[in-house]
Enzyme design. Structure first.
Site, PDB file in Angstrom:
ATOM      1  N   ASN A  90       0.883  -1.171   0.000  1.00 37.84           N
ATOM      2  CA  ASN A  90       0.000   0.000   0.000  1.00 37.84           C
ATOM      3  C   ASN A  90       0.915   1.214   0.000  1.00 37.84           C
ATOM      4  O   ASN A  90       1.449   1.603   1.031  1.00 37.84           O
ATOM      5  CB  ASN A  90      -0.877  -0.057   1.256  1.00 37.84           C
ATOM      6  CG  ASN A  90      -1.789   1.147   1.377  1.00 37.84           C
ATOM      7  OD1 ASN A  90      -1.732   2.060   0.543  1.00 37.84           O
ATOM      8  ND2 ASN A  90      -2.612   1.153   2.399  1.00 37.84           N
ATOM      9  N   ARG A 109      -2.716  -2.176  -3.179  1.00 35.88           N
ATOM     10  CA  ARG A 109      -3.892  -1.347  -2.952  1.00 35.88           C
ATOM     11  C   ARG A 109      -3.753  -0.139  -3.863  1.00 35.88           C
ATOM     12  O   ARG A 109      -2.771   0.603  -3.779  1.00 35.88           O
ATOM     13  CB  ARG A 109      -3.949  -0.884  -1.501  1.00 35.88           C
ATOM     14  CG  ARG A 109      -5.100   0.053  -1.291  1.00 35.88           C
ATOM     15  CD  ARG A 109      -4.933   0.866  -0.068  1.00 35.88           C
ATOM     16  NE  ARG A 109      -6.088   1.734   0.108  1.00 35.88           N
ATOM     17  CZ  ARG A 109      -6.035   2.891   0.713  1.00 35.88           C
ATOM     18  NH1 ARG A 109      -4.902   3.342   1.210  1.00 35.88           N
ATOM     19  NH2 ARG A 109      -7.107   3.611   0.843  1.00 35.88           N
ATOM     20  N   HIS A 111     -12.691   3.133   0.323  1.00 39.02           N
ATOM     21  CA  HIS A 111     -12.719   2.077   1.356  1.00 39.02           C
ATOM     22  C   HIS A 111     -13.425   0.818   0.840  1.00 39.02           C
ATOM     23  O   HIS A 111     -13.929   0.017   1.631  1.00 39.02           O
ATOM     24  CB  HIS A 111     -13.493   2.531   2.618  1.00 39.02           C
ATOM     25  CG  HIS A 111     -12.781   3.539   3.460  1.00 39.02           C
ATOM     26  ND1 HIS A 111     -13.469   4.459   4.225  1.00 39.02           N
ATOM     27  CD2 HIS A 111     -11.477   3.763   3.687  1.00 39.02           C
ATOM     28  CE1 HIS A 111     -12.608   5.220   4.874  1.00 39.02           C
ATOM     29  NE2 HIS A 111     -11.390   4.816   4.557  1.00 39.02           N
ATOM     30  N   HIS A 136     -17.181   1.888   8.152  1.00 38.82           N
ATOM     31  CA  HIS A 136     -15.722   1.854   8.327  1.00 38.82           C
ATOM     32  C   HIS A 136     -15.319   3.155   9.007  1.00 38.82           C
ATOM     33  O   HIS A 136     -15.380   4.225   8.399  1.00 38.82           O
ATOM     34  CB  HIS A 136     -15.017   1.699   6.972  1.00 38.82           C
ATOM     35  CG  HIS A 136     -13.528   1.741   7.098  1.00 38.82           C
ATOM     36  ND1 HIS A 136     -12.744   0.615   7.023  1.00 38.82           N
ATOM     37  CD2 HIS A 136     -12.681   2.768   7.353  1.00 38.82           C
ATOM     38  CE1 HIS A 136     -11.476   0.953   7.221  1.00 38.82           C
ATOM     39  NE2 HIS A 136     -11.409   2.264   7.416  1.00 38.82           N
ATOM     40  N   ARG A 151     -11.006  15.568   8.338  1.00 42.75           N
ATOM     41  CA  ARG A 151     -11.771  15.990   7.155  1.00 42.75           C
ATOM     42  C   ARG A 151     -13.188  16.382   7.544  1.00 42.75           C
ATOM     43  O   ARG A 151     -13.801  15.758   8.397  1.00 42.75           O
ATOM     44  CB  ARG A 151     -11.852  14.845   6.136  1.00 42.75           C
ATOM     45  CG  ARG A 151     -10.532  14.481   5.539  1.00 42.75           C
ATOM     46  CD  ARG A 151     -10.707  13.388   4.491  1.00 42.75           C
ATOM     47  NE  ARG A 151      -9.527  12.552   4.467  1.00 42.75           N
ATOM     48  CZ  ARG A 151      -9.529  11.252   4.244  1.00 42.75           C
ATOM     49  NH1 ARG A 151     -10.663  10.603   4.024  1.00 42.75           N
ATOM     50  NH2 ARG A 151      -8.406  10.588   4.248  1.00 42.75           N
ATOM     51  N   ASP A 185      -7.991  12.359  17.236  1.00 41.70           N
ATOM     52  CA  ASP A 185      -7.978  10.979  17.702  1.00 41.70           C
ATOM     53  C   ASP A 185      -9.180  10.749  18.624  1.00 41.70           C
ATOM     54  O   ASP A 185      -9.328  11.441  19.635  1.00 41.70           O
ATOM     55  CB  ASP A 185      -6.660  10.757  18.466  1.00 41.70           C
ATOM     56  CG  ASP A 185      -6.443   9.303  18.792  1.00 41.70           C
ATOM     57  OD1 ASP A 185      -7.256   8.737  19.550  1.00 41.70           O
ATOM     58  OD2 ASP A 185      -5.462   8.740  18.283  1.00 41.70           O
ATOM     59  N   GLU A 222      -8.254  -5.415   5.160  1.00 39.01           N
ATOM     60  CA  GLU A 222      -8.138  -5.168   3.724  1.00 39.01           C
ATOM     61  C   GLU A 222      -6.993  -5.978   3.113  1.00 39.01           C
ATOM     62  O   GLU A 222      -7.100  -6.448   1.986  1.00 39.01           O
ATOM     63  CB  GLU A 222      -7.900  -3.671   3.483  1.00 39.01           C
ATOM     64  CG  GLU A 222      -9.128  -2.826   3.784  1.00 39.01           C
ATOM     65  CD  GLU A 222      -8.801  -1.392   4.100  1.00 39.01           C
ATOM     66  OE1 GLU A 222      -8.480  -1.105   5.270  1.00 39.01           O
ATOM     67  OE2 GLU A 222      -8.871  -0.549   3.197  1.00 39.01           O
TER      68      GLU A 222
HETATM   69  P1  ADP Z   1      -6.651   4.236   9.795  1.00 34.22           P
HETATM   70  O1  ADP Z   1      -7.840   4.785   9.069  1.00 34.22           O
HETATM   71  O2  ADP Z   1      -5.461   5.139   9.738  1.00 34.22           O
HETATM   72  O3  ADP Z   1      -6.363   2.785   9.482  1.00 34.22           O
HETATM   73  P2  ADP Z   1      -7.635   3.199  12.310  1.00 34.22           P
HETATM   74  O4  ADP Z   1      -8.603   2.275  11.672  1.00 34.22           O
HETATM   75  O5  ADP Z   1      -6.484   2.616  13.057  1.00 34.22           O
HETATM   76  O6  ADP Z   1      -7.085   4.303  11.323  1.00 34.22           O
HETATM   77  O7  ADP Z   1      -8.479   4.130  13.338  1.00 34.22           O
HETATM   78  C1  ADP Z   1      -7.912   5.183  14.022  1.00 34.22           C
HETATM   79  C2  ADP Z   1      -8.957   5.779  14.935  1.00 34.22           C
HETATM   80  O8  ADP Z   1      -9.422   4.770  15.839  1.00 34.22           O
HETATM   81  C3  ADP Z   1      -8.438   6.920  15.778  1.00 34.22           C
HETATM   82  O9  ADP Z   1      -9.400   7.964  15.842  1.00 34.22           O
HETATM   83  C4  ADP Z   1      -8.330   6.277  17.156  1.00 34.22           C
HETATM   84  O10 ADP Z   1      -8.496   7.204  18.190  1.00 34.22           O
HETATM   85  C5  ADP Z   1      -9.499   5.325  17.115  1.00 34.22           C
HETATM   86  N1  ADP Z   1      -9.385   4.328  18.194  1.00 34.22           N
HETATM   87  C6  ADP Z   1      -8.501   3.328  18.316  1.00 34.22           C
HETATM   88  N2  ADP Z   1      -8.688   2.693  19.515  1.00 34.22           N
HETATM   89  C7  ADP Z   1      -9.713   3.331  20.139  1.00 34.22           C
HETATM   90  C8  ADP Z   1     -10.379   3.178  21.392  1.00 34.22           C
HETATM   91  N3  ADP Z   1     -10.025   2.230  22.249  1.00 34.22           N
HETATM   92  N4  ADP Z   1     -11.396   4.029  21.695  1.00 34.22           N
HETATM   93  C9  ADP Z   1     -11.757   5.004  20.832  1.00 34.22           C
HETATM   94  N5  ADP Z   1     -11.168   5.202  19.643  1.00 34.22           N
HETATM   95  C10 ADP Z   1     -10.159   4.383  19.287  1.00 34.22           C
END
Ligand code: ADP
Length: 410
Positions: free
Chosen positions: A7, A97, A187, A217, A250, A292, A394
């Site tokens: 990717n 990807r 996605h 997702h 975004r 986050d 994925e």
């Molecule tokens: P990407 O799209 O980069 O693959 P991820 O699927 O890893 O990202 O998702 C990242 C998001 O998931 C972030 O907003 C992170 O805060 C959230 N996240 C991960 N663990 C938790 C948790 N335990 N509680 C709330 N949000 C979480």
């Protein structure tokens, strides 16, 4: 068969070496032998590598281009101390990807010169993403040789089944004809993977034309898809991944007239507005705290009102999409939550679905609270609309598509 899944982003290469078993892939026996990434290509890059047995490497190195990054990946996979294969020749195929396949690519394809041309023809649609995807292909071809087959798996392909009613914008039709201005959705690989697992959990064939699924997702980027009979009927991302849900950085949906207004008022140029919408909006934009979700939930708990507001907008927007897709599908049999937020944040699932009880969508709060990062049902039994957490994967789907296409051709 060992499939190297690549990717390639504008300054990164994410990889997994996946062992797929042609005879048994359907029952989920595929496994990642190693995974990792190279980040910050073009400068002091960071390499992260982890074998399935836990042997790991973190290194920093000057890496100026994608080919060198892929070379490092191959070196790690074959290194005596941390490697998982003895020799590059044990890599049987490469699956990429690829972000944008336009209207041409409706499914994964084995890459040849014509396919490369097709991906290049979509550069205009995904100027930041498609060029590094082609770089990754060329790098792998040079390093592994022409004989190793390579496959492109497109983020957009799954959504090519959307009807024109779902993909057309209310713009002059000539813009669609001339410039391909329409909704494509992204996605797709994740939605396809999650939908297939969801159908299995519901005990129904995915291609049952009566099966109505909504997959969410929710990662750093977020999208929802409405899927009937295994075919995407609508999805929340559009011409670019900016449309739809509120995301980490975004904006998601907004009134396009805002852009012109803000450009005038704040004296911003097009690239500044682009950055505003893609990097400084969404959860970080509203909260001013973080993009986050974990940090936002903690800040909200600590009394930060704007963090709570950002979370509320996130859940409200998602709730509206799920409700509208219930309308698109004429009801819903299964809803799945995936991605970092969908898999790990019970509070987000609860706050999103609570207003939807009137549509027959309910959660079992005990089940919901108990489920983090693993697959399982979170609706009460029995339920008309069943709700699941389904960790997405994925890479496994890219490896399986690669295996099927390579197997079919050989
Ligand atoms: P990407 O799209 O980069 O693959 P991820 O699927 O890893 O990202 O998702 C990242 C998001 O998931 C972030 O907003 C992170 O805060 C959230 N996240 C991960 N663990 C938790 C948790 N335990 N509680 C709330 N949000 C979480």
């Amino acid at each position: 068969m060992n499939v190297l899944v690549l990717n390639c982003g504008s300054s990164s290469v994410r990889f997994q070496l996946v062992q797929t078993d042609p005879a048994r892939a359907a029952d989920g026996t595929d496994r990642a032998l190693a995974r990792g990434h190279v980040e910050n290509i073009g400068g002091a890059a960071l390499l992260k590598y982890e074998a399935a047995d836990g042997r790991a490497i973190r290194e920093s190195e000057e890496i100026l281009e994608h080919k060198i990054a892929v070379e490092h990946v191959l070196a790690l996979l074959t290194r005596a101390d941390v490697g998982v294969v003895k020799d590059r020749r044990e890599i049987d195929a490469v699956g990429h990807r690829v972000v944008h396949g336009g209207e041409r690519f409706k499914a994964s394809v084995r890459i040849d010169d014509g396919v490369v041309q097709g991906i290049e023809d979509c550069f205009d649609l995904a100027p930041l993403h498609n060029p590094p995807n082609v770089k990754g292909y060329r790098a792998a071809r040079e390093l592994l040789g022409d004989a190793v087959p390579q496959v492109a798996v497109f983020d957009t392909a799954f959504h090519q089944t959307m009807p024109a009613t779902a993909y057309l914008y209310g713009l002059p039709y000539v813009l669609y004809e001339r410039h391909g201005i329409r909704r494509y959705g992204f996605h797709g690989t994740s939605h396809r993977f999650v939908a297939a697992r969801l159908a299995t959990r519901l005990g129904r064939p995915l291609d049952d034309p009566a099966l109505r699924l909504i997959t969410c997702h929710l990662g750093n980027g977020c999208s929802v898809a409405a899927i009937r009979g295994g075919r995407s009927m609508d999805t929340s991302m559009g011409f670019t991944p900016l449309e739809g849900l509120l995301m980490g950085t975004r904006s998601g949906d907004l009134d396009p007239a805002i852009l012109l207004h803000v450009m005038r008022k704040e004296e911003l140029g097009p690239w500044e507005v682009n950055a505003l919408l893609n990097k400084h909006s969404g959860l970080i934009g509203i909260s001013g705290v973080s993009n986050d979700m974990r940090a936002l939930l903690e800040a909200e708990e600590g009394g930060n009102e704007r963090a709570g507001l950002a979370v509320n907008v996130f859940c409200y927007r998602l709730m509206k999409y799920i409700a509208s897709y219930t309308g698109v599908l004429g009801g819903v049999d299964g809803i799945a939550f995936a991605g970092g937020i969908g898999e790990n944040a019970p509070a987000i699932r609860r706050r999103t679905l609570a207003p939807l009880a009137g549509l027959g969508i309910h959660l079992d709060e005990g089940r919901n609270r108990g489920l983090r990062g693993e697959e399982g049902e979170i609706s009460p039994s029995p339920s008309a609309a069943r709700v699941f957490v389904i960790p997405t994967n994925e890479e496994i789907l890219i490896a399986r598509d690669t295996m099927h296409l390579v197997g079919a051709a050989s």
